[in-house]
Write a protein that holds these residues in place. Structure first.
Motif, PDB file in Angstrom:
ATOM      1  N   LYS A 102       0.864  -1.083  -0.168  1.00 41.59           N
ATOM      2  CA  LYS A 102      -0.193  -0.128   0.032  1.00 41.59           C
ATOM      3  C   LYS A 102       0.975   1.374   0.097  1.00 41.59           C
ATOM      4  O   LYS A 102       0.369   2.370  -0.382  1.00 41.59           O
ATOM      5  CB  LYS A 102      -0.886  -0.040   1.330  1.00 41.59           C
ATOM      6  CG  LYS A 102      -2.143  -0.945   1.048  1.00 41.59           C
ATOM      7  CD  LYS A 102      -3.200  -0.560   2.162  1.00 41.59           C
ATOM      8  CE  LYS A 102      -4.363  -1.318   1.849  1.00 41.59           C
ATOM      9  NZ  LYS A 102      -5.329  -1.419   2.976  1.00 41.59           N
ATOM     10  N   CYS A 103       1.993   0.949   0.455  1.00 48.50           N
ATOM     11  CA  CYS A 103       3.012   2.437   0.648  1.00 48.50           C
ATOM     12  C   CYS A 103       3.174   3.157  -0.616  1.00 48.50           C
ATOM     13  O   CYS A 103       3.531   2.558  -1.617  1.00 48.50           O
ATOM     14  CB  CYS A 103       4.225   2.047   1.369  1.00 48.50           C
ATOM     15  SG  CYS A 103       5.417   3.389   1.307  1.00 48.50           S
ATOM     16  N   PRO A 104       2.575   4.348  -0.820  1.00 48.22           N
ATOM     17  CA  PRO A 104       2.737   5.068  -2.075  1.00 48.22           C
ATOM     18  C   PRO A 104       4.123   5.457  -2.541  1.00 48.22           C
ATOM     19  O   PRO A 104       4.360   5.852  -3.714  1.00 48.22           O
ATOM     20  CB  PRO A 104       1.844   6.126  -1.943  1.00 48.22           C
ATOM     21  CG  PRO A 104       1.820   6.605  -0.374  1.00 48.22           C
ATOM     22  CD  PRO A 104       1.926   5.358   0.436  1.00 48.22           C
ATOM     23  N   ASN A 105       5.061   5.301  -1.734  1.00 45.29           N
ATOM     24  CA  ASN A 105       6.461   6.029  -1.907  1.00 45.29           C
ATOM     25  C   ASN A 105       7.330   4.471  -2.018  1.00 45.29           C
ATOM     26  O   ASN A 105       8.568   4.668  -1.946  1.00 45.29           O
ATOM     27  CB  ASN A 105       6.823   7.100  -1.001  1.00 45.29           C
ATOM     28  CG  ASN A 105       7.691   7.701  -1.693  1.00 45.29           C
ATOM     29  OD1 ASN A 105       7.698   8.025  -2.750  1.00 45.29           O
ATOM     30  ND2 ASN A 105       8.615   8.560  -0.848  1.00 45.29           N
ATOM     31  N   ASN A 106       6.843   3.367  -1.723  1.00 42.74           N
ATOM     32  CA  ASN A 106       7.483   2.208  -1.895  1.00 42.74           C
ATOM     33  C   ASN A 106       8.799   2.279  -0.957  1.00 42.74           C
ATOM     34  O   ASN A 106       9.831   1.683  -1.311  1.00 42.74           O
ATOM     35  CB  ASN A 106       7.928   1.684  -3.162  1.00 42.74           C
ATOM     36  CG  ASN A 106       6.865   1.470  -4.180  1.00 42.74           C
ATOM     37  OD1 ASN A 106       5.841   0.867  -3.722  1.00 42.74           O
ATOM     38  ND2 ASN A 106       6.929   1.991  -5.261  1.00 42.74           N
ATOM     39  N   CYS A 107       8.372   2.568   0.265  1.00 43.56           N
ATOM     40  CA  CYS A 107       9.627   2.961   1.260  1.00 43.56           C
ATOM     41  C   CYS A 107       9.722   1.678   2.187  1.00 43.56           C
ATOM     42  O   CYS A 107      10.164   1.764   3.229  1.00 43.56           O
ATOM     43  CB  CYS A 107       9.757   4.197   1.724  1.00 43.56           C
ATOM     44  SG  CYS A 107       8.287   4.893   2.258  1.00 43.56           S
ATOM     45  N   ILE A 108       8.557   0.748   2.033  1.00 46.90           N
ATOM     46  CA  ILE A 108       8.540  -0.273   3.091  1.00 46.90           C
ATOM     47  C   ILE A 108       9.293  -1.507   2.607  1.00 46.90           C
ATOM     48  O   ILE A 108       8.657  -1.896   1.411  1.00 46.90           O
ATOM     49  CB  ILE A 108       7.166  -0.612   3.724  1.00 46.90           C
ATOM     50  CG1 ILE A 108       6.601   0.854   4.241  1.00 46.90           C
ATOM     51  CG2 ILE A 108       7.227  -1.849   4.541  1.00 46.90           C
ATOM     52  CD1 ILE A 108       5.351   0.609   4.967  1.00 46.90           C
ATOM     53  N   LYS A 143       5.218  10.331   5.493  1.00 43.15           N
ATOM     54  CA  LYS A 143       4.352  10.063   6.494  1.00 43.15           C
ATOM     55  C   LYS A 143       2.796  10.515   6.073  1.00 43.15           C
ATOM     56  O   LYS A 143       2.230  10.996   6.725  1.00 43.15           O
ATOM     57  CB  LYS A 143       4.871  11.617   7.579  1.00 43.15           C
ATOM     58  CG  LYS A 143       6.274  11.101   7.849  1.00 43.15           C
ATOM     59  CD  LYS A 143       6.561  12.511   8.521  1.00 43.15           C
ATOM     60  CE  LYS A 143       8.258  12.113   9.017  1.00 43.15           C
ATOM     61  NZ  LYS A 143       8.894  13.199   9.703  1.00 43.15           N
ATOM     62  N   CYS A 144       2.375   9.610   5.399  1.00 47.64           N
ATOM     63  CA  CYS A 144       1.059   9.363   5.072  1.00 47.64           C
ATOM     64  C   CYS A 144      -0.033   9.062   5.925  1.00 47.64           C
ATOM     65  O   CYS A 144      -1.132   8.982   5.614  1.00 47.64           O
ATOM     66  CB  CYS A 144       1.011   9.105   3.443  1.00 47.64           C
ATOM     67  SG  CYS A 144       1.344   7.257   3.387  1.00 47.64           S
ATOM     68  N   GLY A 145       1.019   7.956   6.662  1.00 47.34           N
ATOM     69  CA  GLY A 145      -0.024   7.138   7.576  1.00 47.34           C
ATOM     70  C   GLY A 145      -0.722   6.010   7.131  1.00 47.34           C
ATOM     71  O   GLY A 145      -1.659   5.328   8.008  1.00 47.34           O
ATOM     72  N   ILE A 146      -0.554   5.581   5.514  1.00 49.28           N
ATOM     73  CA  ILE A 146      -1.430   4.509   5.204  1.00 49.28           C
ATOM     74  C   ILE A 146      -0.990   3.199   5.718  1.00 49.28           C
ATOM     75  O   ILE A 146      -1.651   2.303   5.907  1.00 49.28           O
ATOM     76  CB  ILE A 146      -1.050   4.657   3.456  1.00 49.28           C
ATOM     77  CG1 ILE A 146      -1.870   5.945   3.051  1.00 49.28           C
ATOM     78  CG2 ILE A 146      -1.513   3.144   2.917  1.00 49.28           C
ATOM     79  CD1 ILE A 146      -1.741   6.055   1.504  1.00 49.28           C
ATOM     80  N   CYS A 147       0.365   3.184   5.997  1.00 50.72           N
ATOM     81  CA  CYS A 147       0.657   1.812   6.626  1.00 50.72           C
ATOM     82  C   CYS A 147       0.156   1.730   8.058  1.00 50.72           C
ATOM     83  O   CYS A 147      -0.435   0.570   8.292  1.00 50.72           O
ATOM     84  CB  CYS A 147       2.129   1.547   6.819  1.00 50.72           C
ATOM     85  SG  CYS A 147       3.050   3.406   7.505  1.00 50.72           S
ATOM     86  N   TYR A 148       0.092   2.692   8.530  1.00 45.80           N
ATOM     87  CA  TYR A 148      -0.578   2.715  10.015  1.00 45.80           C
ATOM     88  C   TYR A 148      -1.973   2.281   9.968  1.00 45.80           C
ATOM     89  O   TYR A 148      -2.298   1.388  10.925  1.00 45.80           O
ATOM     90  CB  TYR A 148      -0.449   3.942  10.511  1.00 45.80           C
ATOM     91  CG  TYR A 148      -0.959   4.391  12.025  1.00 45.80           C
ATOM     92  CD1 TYR A 148      -0.764   3.641  13.252  1.00 45.80           C
ATOM     93  CD2 TYR A 148      -2.197   5.106  12.149  1.00 45.80           C
ATOM     94  CE1 TYR A 148      -1.167   3.599  14.407  1.00 45.80           C
ATOM     95  CE2 TYR A 148      -2.941   5.121  13.549  1.00 45.80           C
ATOM     96  CZ  TYR A 148      -2.333   4.699  14.408  1.00 45.80           C
ATOM     97  OH  TYR A 148      -2.931   4.609  15.737  1.00 45.80           O
ATOM     98  N   LYS A 149      -2.552   2.960   8.970  1.00 37.31           N
ATOM     99  CA  LYS A 149      -4.088   2.639   8.907  1.00 37.31           C
ATOM    100  C   LYS A 149      -4.281   1.302   8.433  1.00 37.31           C
ATOM    101  O   LYS A 149      -5.258   0.507   8.781  1.00 37.31           O
ATOM    102  CB  LYS A 149      -4.942   3.399   8.204  1.00 37.31           C
ATOM    103  CG  LYS A 149      -5.086   4.623   8.550  1.00 37.31           C
ATOM    104  CD  LYS A 149      -6.174   5.919   7.984  1.00 37.31           C
ATOM    105  CE  LYS A 149      -5.727   7.165   8.464  1.00 37.31           C
ATOM    106  NZ  LYS A 149      -4.936   8.222   7.491  1.00 37.31           N
ATOM    107  N   GLY A 150      -3.542   0.960   7.435  1.00 40.93           N
ATOM    108  CA  GLY A 150      -3.629  -0.419   6.931  1.00 40.93           C
ATOM    109  C   GLY A 150      -3.103  -1.801   7.609  1.00 40.93           C
ATOM    110  O   GLY A 150      -3.814  -2.733   7.518  1.00 40.93           O
TER     111      GLY A 150
END
Ligand SMILES: Cc1cc2nc3c(=O)[nH]c(=O)nc-3n(C[C@H](O)[C@H](O)[C@H](O)COP(=O)(O)O)c2cc1C
Ligand code: SF4
Ligand code: SF4
Ligand code: FES
Lengths: 592, 135
Positions: free
Chosen positions: A553-559, A576-583
């Motif tokens: 899901k990470c939009p910047n492919n940094c995971i 710091k979009c927080g998508i990983c946190y929510k996902g």
């Protein structure tokens, strides 16, 4: 064959977590076992607004509420109540309000909203059928103007537009000087600029006639033949319904010349505002009606004596007007029995933010915040912790959990460093950052300042800049001193209420949440994880199961990370979009 | 001498008051009230209105009065719809999608049973008195 009885089992958030599902199943089973499935329908419902007393079961058609129901009570409900016709006293809701109606539990009474959601707002005859224009008839034919004002005095009604000035006194000032002027005006303030507030709009959309009737009453009491409704152009539905209402009122002889055959003339015009917050301030509003730029002027003289085109002018808020016909009809004494010693009647709040049942709430003054937030509002979603409630919009402040049991009225809110304002009530939970929220209100005040006076124009901007600096992690301890030093002169020296109130959110949050400011300044940390510059997302390797959801899901492919192995966030590249946190379903992503 | 305008309004009030009251008890009259304030409309009340009209037409049900009203106060549950009909308690439904509208017609109006999961309670008690002499 139609059902004879219905058992409604609340499956709202809180009742559900209090095991209402089991009660539902048990009821169904009992009904089936007794072979009564044809007569009794068991259904799940949405929240009844009685959540702190859950689980709730409501029996229809007799409208009995049972609270704190347990699976063990199911047999009694079916056998004693439905079959035997006996109410089970120990389970029955014992609301504190008087009266037989079980709906009293909701702690709400509708006076200003009495017709909203009940009548067709585009049909004057329905309004008339619900007491409409009975007050006007009574006033014109049975009361002298001074009697109308006396009734308002007895009622104790105070302005619902924010400041809470006694309505009767305003009317009286105008009444007393009316003979010195060839014209007197009645103005309705329907500007409603507070973020999060929409009660005035709802009244105009749901019951426009009540405002027309009250303005006409004001015209009769204060010797005026001309009224203006100042409403923002962003409220097209309310405007359309007002036009419809006005033309129907004229058709029935309730507006225009020779009202009800009495010889009294009164008519109303609509003036559209462009939606500037400062135009809600009364002197700016009047300037705007006159065709000038909406800028405040110093008071006194107050509009009651020198208002529109220099003539005596009564200016009241929509909700204030919506109360008036009922007061004249039922008497000031009736109204003054509702509420607290100094704040009479009810107040409409727009309950929004982190709350299960958002919506309009009309409660007697003196109701506690806890009752509003938990009993009516159904509490905070997703089991999160309550943090604070913001009242009074940009002029107000926050109230914390420590003060949830304060009965709300004008005085108590001010004592807590907040305000009644127009009635916006925004609930915040642990995920809201107090500094960020304060910055939002300051931003609003700065944007909406008309710029006429320096304290507001310059002071507001300076304060905003400091807050911005703090949320970016560049704040220093001096900044807190600067905020405090700017606040007081701004309150004292600004020309109108906008500038005078702009520092209120800051002072209020500094009073109750100084530690949160300090966390931003000293620890460079945003405890709620809102201020982007201060947030880091990390993955706890002990919790991560390597499902790969976040990296996909990470939009910047940094995971990065192998399947079934702990994942890792590249802090350099994290946006710091927080998508990983929510996902992450496992709570492995942490905010710090 | 003719009737004064005040008498005319008072007479209309009594008539309407009774009518508003009898609506509940009117044998074959079914009323559907749709909350159409700004927020109701924003959450899809117009679609709901259209859906009700369509299904009622399709089904040839004619004894139904659909009325628009202002916000019911249950903003979290919008679109909201209240059903008043004989033999059933007045019920407010919330989160009414097209599918729920269909169920309300099939189950509540035709089948006289409640639709699970979409019942919400009236937001507040109201101060306007019902006519007492009507009963
Ligand atoms: C910046 C500012 C904005 C205001 N906005 C509104 C508004 O949107 N609606 C309103 O009724 N009163 C508003 N007020 C309050 C009005 O100036 C005035 O006090 C009110 O309309 C009086 O009516 P009331 O006595 O019925 O409350 C505002 C005041 C200030 C200082
Ligand atoms: S306080 Fe602000 S909004 Fe009010 S007059 Fe001064 S500059 Fe304008
Ligand atoms: S979503 Fe959560 S559990 Fe899955 S890989 Fe990412 S951090 Fe690990
Ligand atoms: S959750 Fe059941 S009454 Fe609110």
């Amino acid at each position: 064959m139609p059902y004879k009885n219905f058992c409604l089992v609340c499956s709202g958030n809180q009742c559900e977590s209090a095991k209402s599902e089991e009660i539902f199943k048990e009821l169904k089973k009992t009904v089936t076992d007794l072979n009564l499935g044809q007569e009794i329908q068991v259904v799940k419902t949405g929240c009844f607004g009685l959540c702190t007393q859950g689980p709730i079961v409501k029996i229809l058609p007799d409208e009995t509420f049972y609270v704190g129901v347990d699976t063990g009570d199911v047999k009694a409900i079916i056998h004693e109540h439905i079959i035997g016709g006996q109410t089970i006293e120990r389970l029955k809701f014992k609301g504190k309000a008087p009266g037989k109606d079980p709906r009293h539990y909701q702690k709400q009474i509708r006076i200003a909203l009495r017709n909203c959601g009940v009548i067709n707002p585009e049909d004057i005859t329905e309004y008339i059928g619900r007491d409409g224009y009975a007050a006007l008839g009574k006033a014109i034919f049975e009361m002298k103007p001074a009697d109308v004002i006396e009734e308002l005095r007895k009622s104790g009604l105070r302005g619902r537009g924010g400041a809470g000035f006694p309505t009767w006194l305003k009317w009286k000032f105008t009444h007393d000087v009316k003979d010195q002027s060839d014209e007197v005006y009645i103005v309705c303030n329907a500007d409603e600029g507070d973020p999060g507030a929409y009660m005035d709009r709802s009244i105009l959309e749901g019951d426009p006639q009540s405002v027309l009737e009250a303005m006409t009453l004001a015209g009769y009491a204060c010797g005026s033949s001309k009224g203006y409704i100042y409403i923002r152009a962003e409220y097209p539905l309310a405007i359309e319904r007002l036009y419809t209402a006005m033309s129907q009122a004229r058709e029935y002889g309730l507006l225009g010349d020779n009202i009800l055959g009495s010889g009294f003339n009164f008519d109303i015009e609509i003036r559209l505002g462009a939606g500037a917050f400062v135009c809600g301030e009364e002197t700016a509003l009047l300037a705007s009606i006159e065709g000038e730029r909406g800028m405040p002027r110093p008071r006194p003289p107050f509009p009651a004596v020198k208002g529109l085109w220099g003539k005596p002018t009564v200016i009241n808020n929509v909700e204030t007007y919506a109360n008036i016909a009922q007061i004249i009809l039922r008497g000031g004494d009736w109204f003054s029995q509702i509420g607290t010693e100094k704040s009479k009647g009810t107040k409409v709040f727009a309950l929004t933010g982190k709350i299960n049942n958002s919506g309009l709430v009309e409660v007697p003054m003196g109701t506690t915040l806890r009752e509003i937030i938990y009993d009516i509002g159904g509490g905070i979603p997703k089991g999160k912790a309550f943090k604070a409630v913001q009242t009074g919009g940009p002029s107000g402040g926050v109230i914390t959990a420590d003060h949830l049991d304060t009965p709300i009225d004008y005085e108590n809110l001010v004592a807590l460093g907040s305000m009644m304002g127009s009635g916006g009530m925004i609930v915040m939970d642990e995920d809201d950052c107090i500094v960020d929220v304060t910055k939002f209100y300051l931003d609003f005040s700065v944007e909406e300042s008309c710029g006429k006076c320096a304290p507001c124009r310059i002071g507001g901007r300076k304060m905003y800049n400091i807050l911005n600096k703090i949320t970016r992690g560049n704040g220093t301890m001096e900044d807190i001193q600067h905020l405090k030093a700017l606040a007081v002169p701004m309150q004292k020296a600004s020309l109108c209420g906008l500038g005078q109130a702009a520092p209120n959110p800051i002072l209020s949050t500094l009073r109750y949440f100084e530690d949160e400011y300090l966390a931003h300044i000293q620890d460079k940390r945003c405890p709620a994880g809102v201020c982007k510059a201060l947030v880091t997302y990390t993955i706890d390797p002990d919790i991560c199961i390597g499902c790969t959801v976040c990296s996909r899901k990470c939009p910047n492919n940094c995971i990065t990370g192998e399947r079934k192995e702990p994942h890792f966030i590249d802090q350099e590249r994290c946006i710091k979009c927080g998508i990983c946190y929510k996902g992450c379903k496992f709570g492995a992503v942490k905010i710090a | 001498m003719g009737q004064t305008p005040l008498d005319a309004i008072n007479e209309l009030r009594e008539k309407k008051r009774l009518e508003l009251h009898y609506r509940k008890g009117n044998e074959d009259k079914i009323e559907i009230l749709i909350g159409m304030g700004s927020s109701g409309i924003a959450s899809g009340a117009k679609n709901v209105l259209r859906t009700f009209n369509e299904i009622l037409n399709e089904r040839g049900i004619t004894n139904v009065l659909i009325r628009r009203t202002g916000s019911l106060g249950l903003d979290h549950a919008e679109p909201t719809v209240e059903i008043k009909m004989t033999g059933m308690p007045d019920i407010i439904y919330g989160k009414v999608t097209q599918d729920v509208a269909q169920q309300i017609i099939e189950k509540h109006i035709i089948g006289k049973e409640l639709v699970c999961g979409h019942i919400y309670d009236r937001p507040a008690q109201d101060v306007v008195k019902e006519p007492t002499h009507a009963l």
